[in-house]
Design a protein around this motif. Structure first.
Motif, PDB file in Angstrom:
ATOM      1  N   GLN A 161       1.531   5.329  11.815  1.00 58.53           N
ATOM      2  CA  GLN A 161       0.975   4.466  12.853  1.00 58.53           C
ATOM      3  C   GLN A 161      -0.107   3.552  12.267  1.00 58.53           C
ATOM      4  O   GLN A 161      -0.246   2.399  12.685  1.00 58.53           O
ATOM      5  CB  GLN A 161       0.409   5.316  13.990  1.00 58.53           C
ATOM      6  N   TRP A 162      -0.839   4.063  11.284  1.00 56.28           N
ATOM      7  CA  TRP A 162      -1.811   3.218  10.581  1.00 56.28           C
ATOM      8  C   TRP A 162      -1.091   2.076   9.861  1.00 56.28           C
ATOM      9  O   TRP A 162      -1.557   0.938   9.874  1.00 56.28           O
ATOM     10  CB  TRP A 162      -2.618   4.053   9.598  1.00 56.28           C
ATOM     11  N   PHE A 201      -8.294  -0.654  14.999  1.00 58.12           N
ATOM     12  CA  PHE A 201      -7.166   0.210  15.323  1.00 58.12           C
ATOM     13  C   PHE A 201      -7.252   0.670  16.767  1.00 58.12           C
ATOM     14  O   PHE A 201      -6.230   0.743  17.467  1.00 58.12           O
ATOM     15  CB  PHE A 201      -7.130   1.427  14.388  1.00 58.12           C
ATOM     16  N   ARG A 202      -8.459   0.995  17.229  1.00 58.21           N
ATOM     17  CA  ARG A 202      -8.595   1.476  18.602  1.00 58.21           C
ATOM     18  C   ARG A 202      -8.108   0.430  19.601  1.00 58.21           C
ATOM     19  O   ARG A 202      -7.394   0.770  20.561  1.00 58.21           O
ATOM     20  CB  ARG A 202     -10.045   1.845  18.901  1.00 58.21           C
ATOM     21  N   ALA A 203      -8.483  -0.814  19.404  1.00 56.94           N
ATOM     22  CA  ALA A 203      -8.028  -1.863  20.315  1.00 56.94           C
ATOM     23  C   ALA A 203      -6.510  -1.964  20.303  1.00 56.94           C
ATOM     24  O   ALA A 203      -5.869  -2.080  21.353  1.00 56.94           O
ATOM     25  CB  ALA A 203      -8.660  -3.195  19.929  1.00 56.94           C
ATOM     26  N   TRP A 204      -5.941  -1.937  19.106  1.00 57.80           N
ATOM     27  CA  TRP A 204      -4.472  -2.007  18.961  1.00 57.80           C
ATOM     28  C   TRP A 204      -3.815  -0.822  19.658  1.00 57.80           C
ATOM     29  O   TRP A 204      -2.807  -0.980  20.364  1.00 57.80           O
ATOM     30  CB  TRP A 204      -4.141  -2.030  17.475  1.00 57.80           C
ATOM     31  N   PHE A 205      -4.365   0.377  19.494  1.00 54.98           N
ATOM     32  CA  PHE A 205      -3.791   1.581  20.077  1.00 54.98           C
ATOM     33  C   PHE A 205      -3.923   1.566  21.598  1.00 54.98           C
ATOM     34  O   PHE A 205      -2.949   1.802  22.332  1.00 54.98           O
ATOM     35  CB  PHE A 205      -4.490   2.813  19.486  1.00 54.98           C
ATOM     36  N   GLY A 209       0.819  -1.211   0.000  1.00 55.81           N
ATOM     37  CA  GLY A 209       0.000   0.000   0.000  1.00 55.81           C
ATOM     38  C   GLY A 209       0.848   1.254   0.000  1.00 55.81           C
ATOM     39  O   GLY A 209       2.080   1.211  -0.019  1.00 55.81           O
ATOM     40  N   PRO A 210       0.204   2.439   0.059  1.00 62.31           N
ATOM     41  CA  PRO A 210       0.933   3.691  -0.091  1.00 62.31           C
ATOM     42  C   PRO A 210       1.457   4.296   1.205  1.00 62.31           C
ATOM     43  O   PRO A 210       2.233   5.255   1.176  1.00 62.31           O
ATOM     44  CB  PRO A 210      -0.135   4.619  -0.686  1.00 62.31           C
ATOM     45  N   TRP A 211       1.059   3.757   2.368  1.00 62.93           N
ATOM     46  CA  TRP A 211       1.204   4.494   3.622  1.00 62.93           C
ATOM     47  C   TRP A 211       2.649   4.819   3.976  1.00 62.93           C
ATOM     48  O   TRP A 211       2.939   5.914   4.476  1.00 62.93           O
ATOM     49  CB  TRP A 211       0.549   3.713   4.764  1.00 62.93           C
ATOM     50  N   ALA A 212       3.559   3.892   3.729  1.00 64.74           N
ATOM     51  CA  ALA A 212       4.964   4.116   4.103  1.00 64.74           C
ATOM     52  C   ALA A 212       5.843   4.393   2.894  1.00 64.74           C
ATOM     53  O   ALA A 212       7.069   4.388   3.000  1.00 64.74           O
ATOM     54  CB  ALA A 212       5.502   2.902   4.864  1.00 64.74           C
ATOM     55  N   THR A 213       5.207   4.657   1.737  1.00 62.71           N
ATOM     56  CA  THR A 213       5.991   4.882   0.518  1.00 62.71           C
ATOM     57  C   THR A 213       5.634   6.217  -0.128  1.00 62.71           C
ATOM     58  O   THR A 213       6.363   7.187  -0.009  1.00 62.71           O
ATOM     59  CB  THR A 213       5.777   3.719  -0.475  1.00 62.71           C
TER      60      THR A 213
END
Length: 488
Positions: A134-135, A111-115, A82-86
């Motif tokens: 972070q996503w 995501f909320r549970a993970w955070f 995906g694009p998030w880290a690139t």
């Protein structure tokens, strides 16, 4: 190391234990029920998913929970899908932090549970928007805890539907070229999934080293001390402009044709379970009308992204500015002729979105001429023309491509479009965070139905052959027909 006593965070290990319990209590994943299939002695995968981003992963989990084996192929290195880290450059996601995204109905997979498991409730309450990187970390965790079969650094060279009930994929990996067969192929290839960046014709007047699209991999540090222009006024334009400014650009000009930036996100205002589930069943005229209206109004850039630019004194918002032509001066500078006068720049970004462009995707060369598009099926009323919608594929109820000329390419319907260009047919359920789980379940349930129908004779024989007894035969004693005479 986090102090869980002061933060209230339970830690990821405890969260993962809860998730495993949730999955066990729901008797998931489902038992595999599809027959083993071979062609010419080669095994056939039930479902091959192209793309390991959030859409591909959500689709994989939904299929697995229904007992359908699948494999994900992604061209990126592990943990960079995906694009998030690139190529993405926003500081935070646009979506509200409370959206559950690809969690597929599992509270412990959000995501909320993970955070909260790591940082606690107070940190969650203090969080405004989800930081982009972070996503990405959350998606990496998602892949790990769901134990997905992702084959990284596998690039698709060709998608070849066949008339014998399978699709052949030609793949390139570090080990060389290979071929796999699948009963169904899912294209979870993102925003530019069936094409690439849209670029205006004036690009042809520019040397390739003087421009980039906002989705390109690009080293913004090269822009230090340069005069930079950004064509567009959406979120990607703000992200590119801000990144250039933060990397020391001498000046950044946002060239925006509109006289004012849009302020209302009509897409957000239209979101509801009714639209998520109902768009696919609407008449074509309503599908077109809704999506065209949202396109026409345009999505405004997030407030935070816009402020990220405007806090720089060397940023200019040139509203009502259209480019007529561009030329390269003798000293290498770009000379733009605009409706407001000439403008000199050193580099130009195009934040002009994406398009369906089969010519940009050679891996789809075999299927592209045969795909039914909206422009082949529907003619909008005068004034509602929309090139983006016109070029989108006209999909069936399971996101499947349909043949422009029936019978011209048997097997095309075995390729499913679970990426942004599905929007015209299915709404925004195949890529964006708000309804990605709804789309994944629609896709998986539809594929399950199709596969069962194809194999109904096999499943009927299994019903006939099933002999596990419910009764041993000693649970009762047969009674005589004649009842004993009751006392008077």
């Amino acid at each position: 190391m986090l102090n869980t006593e002061t933060t209230g965070a339970i830690g990821l290990a405890a969260l993962e234990a809860r998730l495993r319990q949730d999955i066990e209590w729901l008797a998931l994943p489902g038992k595999s029920w599809t027959p083993k299939v071979e062609r010419d002695g080669a095994p056939v995968i039930d479902v091959a998913i192209i793309g390991g981003g959030q859409a591909g992963m959500a689709a994989s989990v939904a299929l697995t929970h229904l007992g359908i084996p699948n494999v994900i192929y992604d061209q990126s290195p592990k943990d960079f899908e995906g694009p998030w880290a690139t190529t993405a450059r926003m500081e935070t996601l646009r979506s509200p932090k409370t959206l559950t995204g690809p969690a597929l109905g599992f509270s412990t997979l959000t995501f909320r549970a993970w955070f909260e498991a790591q940082f606690g409730l107070a940190a969650w309450d203090a969080l405004d928007k989800i930081p982009r990187l972070q996503w990405m970390d959350y998606l990496r965790w998602f892949r790990r805890v769901m134990d997905l079969d992702v084959r990284n650094e596998h690039r698709v060279l060709a998608v070849l539907p066949r008339a014998d009930g399978v699709v052949e994929l030609k793949l390139q990996s570090p080990q060389g070229e290979s071929a796999v067969l699948a009963r169904r192929v899912v294209l979870a290839t993102g925003r530019d999934g069936l094409g690439g960046a849209y670029l205006p014709p004036l690009v042809e007047q520019l040397p390739r080293d003087r421009w980039a699209h906002s989705s390109d991999v690009y080293d913004y540090a090269q822009l230090k001390g340069k005069r930079v222009g950004v064509v567009g006024g959406g979120s990607s334009a703000m992200d590119s402009a801000a990144t250039a400014l933060e990397q020391g650009a001498a000046r950044v000009d946002l060239l925006i044709r509109r006289k004012e930036l849009p302020r209302i996100n009509k897409g957000k205002g239209s979101g509801s379970p009714g639209l998520v589930n109902g768009h696919q069943h609407l008449p074509d005229a309503w599908k077109w009308r809704i999506r065209h209206y949202v396109n026409l109004q345009q999505v405004p850039p997030p407030s935070g992204s816009t402020r990220r630019v405007s806090r720089f004194s060397n940023a200019r918002f040139l509203l009502g500015t259209a480019i007529d032509s561009v030329a390269v001066k003798d000293d290498g500078a770009l000379l733009l002729q605009t409706n407001r006068g000439p403008l000199e720049l050193d580099f130009l970004f195009f934040s002009t979105g994406f398009q369906v462009n089969w010519g940009a995707r050679p891996e789809f060369a075999a299927i592209a001429p045969h795909i039914l598009a909206w422009g082949d099926r529907y003619t909008p009323p005068a004034g509602e023309e929309d090139a983006e919608l016109r070029d989108m594929p006209y999909l069936g109820p399971v996101f499947e491509f349909q043949q422009k000329t029936p019978g011209a390419l048997p097997g095309l319907e075995r390729v499913h479009c679970f990426c942004y260009p599905a929007t015209a047919s299915h709404g925004t359920v195949s890529g964006d965070i708000p309804a990605i789980s709804d789309g994944a379940y629609r896709l998986a349930q539809g594929i399950a139905s199709l596969m069962y129908g194809e194999d109904v004779e096999y499943h009927y024989r299994n019903i006939e052959a099933y002999e596990e007894p419910e009764l041993a035969g000693d649970e009762w004693t047969p009674s005589p027909w004649e009842l004993p005479e009751l006392p008077r």
